[in-house]
Design an enzyme around this catalytic site. Structure first.
Site, short mmCIF file in Angstrom:
data_model
loop_
_atom_site.label_atom_id
_atom_site.label_comp_id
_atom_site.label_asym_id
_atom_site.label_seq_id
_atom_site.Cartn_x
_atom_site.Cartn_y
_atom_site.Cartn_z
N HIS A 158 -1.14 -8.48 1.60
CA HIS A 158 -0.67 -7.36 0.77
C HIS A 158 0.66 -6.81 1.25
O HIS A 158 1.28 -6.00 0.57
CB HIS A 158 -1.72 -6.25 0.75
N ASP A 367 8.30 -2.75 1.76
CA ASP A 367 6.97 -2.56 1.19
C ASP A 367 6.52 -3.86 0.53
O ASP A 367 7.32 -4.50 -0.16
CB ASP A 367 7.02 -1.45 0.12
O1 F6P Z 1 -1.76 -2.07 1.44
C1 F6P Z 1 -1.79 -2.21 2.81
C2 F6P Z 1 -2.96 -1.45 3.43
O2 F6P Z 1 -3.03 -1.69 4.80
C3 F6P Z 1 -4.30 -1.82 2.87
O3 F6P Z 1 -4.84 -2.97 3.44
C4 F6P Z 1 -5.06 -0.59 3.20
O4 F6P Z 1 -6.20 -0.41 2.45
C5 F6P Z 1 -4.03 0.53 2.94
O5 F6P Z 1 -2.81 -0.05 3.28
C6 F6P Z 1 -4.32 1.81 3.68
O6 F6P Z 1 -4.29 1.64 5.07
P1 F6P Z 1 -5.53 1.98 6.00
O7 F6P Z 1 -6.68 1.14 5.55
O8 F6P Z 1 -5.06 1.64 7.39
O9 F6P Z 1 -5.80 3.44 5.83
#
Ligand code: F6P
Length: 462
Positions: A158, A367
Site C-alpha cells: 500500500h 504517499d
Molecule cells: O496505508 C498504510 C497503512 O499503514 C495501513 O496499512 C494502515 O492500516 C494505515 O496506514 C494506518 O496505520 P496504522 O495501522 O499503523 O495505524
C-alpha cells in the site's frame, strides 16, 4: 466463488472511519472485498497479550469473519513500533534521516511473521486465494510456503517502493526481497514503485526481468509485479453523503466559516503527509496576501497515529508549534485562520466537510496513493466543484494529473508553490473548476475499490 483469505496487520470490521481515520483507507477497502467473496480476514487485534502464546479470537460481523491474535508487548515494540514503523515505513517513504536500523527489531519482525503464519495456516483451505497486505508482512509468503501452503498467494504493497539506491541501505535487503519472490503476484499502487522494484530485482539479484509483463524469474520461480491503483468505495461514500449526519456536518462547516472560503486537509498525523510543510505554505500565502487572511479558513483534521514512536511525537509537537505561531500572529478576536483538530470523523461527516470546502489540500511528501484526494473530489457538487491541490509525490498524482487538467499540482516542499496554488484555487472561475473536476471524476468513480479487488483477484487466480 473462490474464498478469499486476507491477511493484514490491522483487522477492522464495520464502522471503519474515513480514509484518515485511525485505520487508514486499507480497512474500508478490504472489508468490502471480503463481503463480496466470502472468507476470512486475519491479523493482529491491536491488543497486547498477557502471555507469550496468545489465543485466536474468531468473530462474524456484517457478513465478514475475522480472526485475530493478540501480540506480546515485546512483539508490538519490535515488530510494529520497531521494524515496521521505525525502519520500513520511513525508508519506503524516502526518509533515510528517520530510518532506524536495529538488528533486534528485525528479528522481532521475522518472529511475528512466523507467528502469523503459524496461526493462519489451519484457517486456509485448498482452493482459497490468499492475499497478504502491506509492509508489515512482506516475509509472510515465504513463511506460508515453508509450512506447505501451495495456494495462490498475492501481496499488495500500500505504500511506495523506494528507489534501489535508498533500499540497499537496509541491512539484509536481499533477504527481504527473496521472501517476496515466494508470492505469485505482487501489486503496487503506481508504475513508479513497480519499476523501482523491478530495477532492484534486476540490478541487485540479477533476476531475469520482463518489464512489459512485470515477470521476474529467479532461482526457478516466477512472480508477476503489476500496478493496481487502489480506489475508494464510491457507492458507499455517496450513500454516506446522503445521510443526515453528512448534511449536518456540511451545515456546521458552512455556518462556522460564514463568508470565508473553507480549505480542508485530512490526514493521519504522520511525517509523510507533509503537514508542517503545508502550514509553512499557508503561512507564506498569508505573508504574501495579508489582505486575504479574512477570505480563507484552513481546517486541518489530523487524528494522531503510532503515538509510541518518537518521530510521530516529534511531528505532532512541530505541527502544534507552527499552527500556534500562525494563529498567534494572524488571529483577530473574531477570526482564527487555522483550525487544527486532533480527531477522526466518520465517512458521512467527512463527506459533508469536503463538500463544504472549496479547496482540498493534499500535500504529502511521499504517499503510496492517498485516498483523501479521491474522496475530496468524490464529495464535490458537480455544478459547483471545489479545487483539489495535490502533491506531485502522492501516488494519486499518476491518475489525477490529467494533461495539466485535474488537480492543481504542487511541490509540497515549496511554500511558494503551495501559496501560488492557494491563490489560483481561490480565484479559479467556475468553468475551469468544472473542467478540472470532469477530468478526474471518471477514474475516481470507475476505478473504485471493487474494481481494484476484482482486478487483483482475477490476476491472482490466473
Ligand atoms: O496505508 C498504510 C497503512 O499503514 C495501513 O496499512 C494502515 O492500516 C494505515 O496506514 C494506518 O496505520 P496504522 O495501522 O499503523 O495505524
Amino acid at each position: 466463488m473462490t474464498r478469499l483469505v486476507i491477511i493484514s496487520n490491522r483487522v477492522a470490521v464495520a464502522k471503519a472511519r474515513g480514509a484518515a481515520g485511525a485505520q487508514g483507507g486499507l480497512a474500508g477497502a478490504l472489508n468490502s472485498a471480503l463481503k463480496e467473496h466470502g472468507g476470512i480476514w486475519f491479523g493482529w487485534s491491536g491488543q497486547e497479550s498477557e502471555d507469550e502464546a496468545g489465543s485466536m479470537n474468531l468473530q462474524r460481523s456484517d457478513g465478514v469473519t475475522t480472526a485475530t491474535i493478540d501480540l506480546p508487548g515485546r512483539d508490538i515494540d519490535e515488530y510494529y513500533n520497531g521494524y515496521a514503523n521505525s525502519t520500513l515505513w520511513p525508508l519506503f517513504h524516502y526518509r533515510l534521516d528517520l530510518t532506524e536500523y536495529e538488528r533486534e527489531t528485525g528479528k522481532g519482525y521475522e518472529r511475528v511473521n512466523e507467528r502469523f503464519a503459524e496461526a493462519v495456516v489451519p484457517l486456509i483451505e485448498a482452493d482459497d486465494l490468499v492475499w497478504v497486505h502491506d509492509y508489515h508482512l512482506i516475509p509472510l509468503g515465504g513463511a506460508l510456503r515453508a509450512r506447505g501452503v501451495s495456494n495462490r498467494i498475492g501481496f499488495f504493497l500500500h505504500i511506495p517502493w523506494p528507489p534501489t539506491r535508498l533500499f540497499v541501505s537496509l541491512p539484509f535487503h536481499e533477504r527481504l526481497v527473496r521472501t517476496m519472490l515466494e508470492y505469485d503476484l505482487i501489486g503496487f499502487q503506481t508504475s513508479e514503485w513497480r519499476d523501482s522494484f523491478l530495477h532492484y530485482c534486476s540490478k541487485e539479484l540479477n533476476a531475469e526481468v520482463d518489464e512489459d509483463s512485470g515477470t521476474v524469474r529467479f532461482e526457478g520461480r516466477s512472480v508477476i509485479a503489476r500496478t493496481y491503483p487502489i480506489g475508494i468505495d464510491w457507492d458507499h461514500f455517496q450513500t454516506q453523503g446522503r445521510t443526515g449526519e453528512s448534511r449536518n456536518a456540511h451545515q456546521r462547516l458552512l455556518s462556522s466559516s460564514r463568508e470565508r472560503t473553507a480549505m480542508i486537509g485530512v490526514d493521519r498525523l504522520d511525517y509523510s503527509k507533509g503537514l508542517p510543510e503545508r502550514i509553512d505554505g499557508i503561512g507564506r500565502f498569508f505573508d504574501q496576501h495579508p489582505d486575504r487572511v479574512r477570505d480563507l479558513v484552513f481546517i486541518q483534521i489530523a487524528p494522531p497515529s503510532r503515538e509510541d514512536v518518537k518521530s510521530y511525537q516529534d511531528i505532532r509537537l512541530l505541527l502544534e508549534q507552527k499552527t500556534g505561531q500562525i494563529n498567534g500572529a494572524r488571529s483577530e478576536v473574531d477570526l482564527v485562520p487555522i483550525r487544527y483538530v486532533n480527531r477522526g470523523y466518520s465517512h458521512a461527516e467527512l463527506f459533508g466537510f469536503y463538500r463544504g470546502s472549496k479547496i482540498g489540500l493534499v500535500t504529502p511528501l511521499r504517499d503510496g496513493m492517498n485516498l483523501v484526494a479521491k474522496e475530496y473530489v468524490a464529495a464535490q457538487d458537480p455544478d459547483d466543484p471545489g479545487v483539489l491541490i495535490l502533491s506531485r509525490f502522492a501516488g494519486a498524482a499518476e491518475q489525477l494529473n490529467v494533461n495539466g487538467q485535474g488537480a492543481v499540482m504542487v511541490n509540497p516542499y515549496s511554500p511558494d508553490d503551495i501559496s501560488d496554488a492557494i491563490s489560483l484555487a481561490l480565484d479559479m472561475p467556475l468553468a475551469e473548476r468544472k473542467a478540472r473536476y470532469e477530468a478526474m471524476i471518471a477514474t475516481i468513480r470507475d476505478d473504485n475499490v471493487q474494481s481494484w479487488t476484482e482486478r487483483f483477484c482475477t490476476d491472482l487466480k490466473a
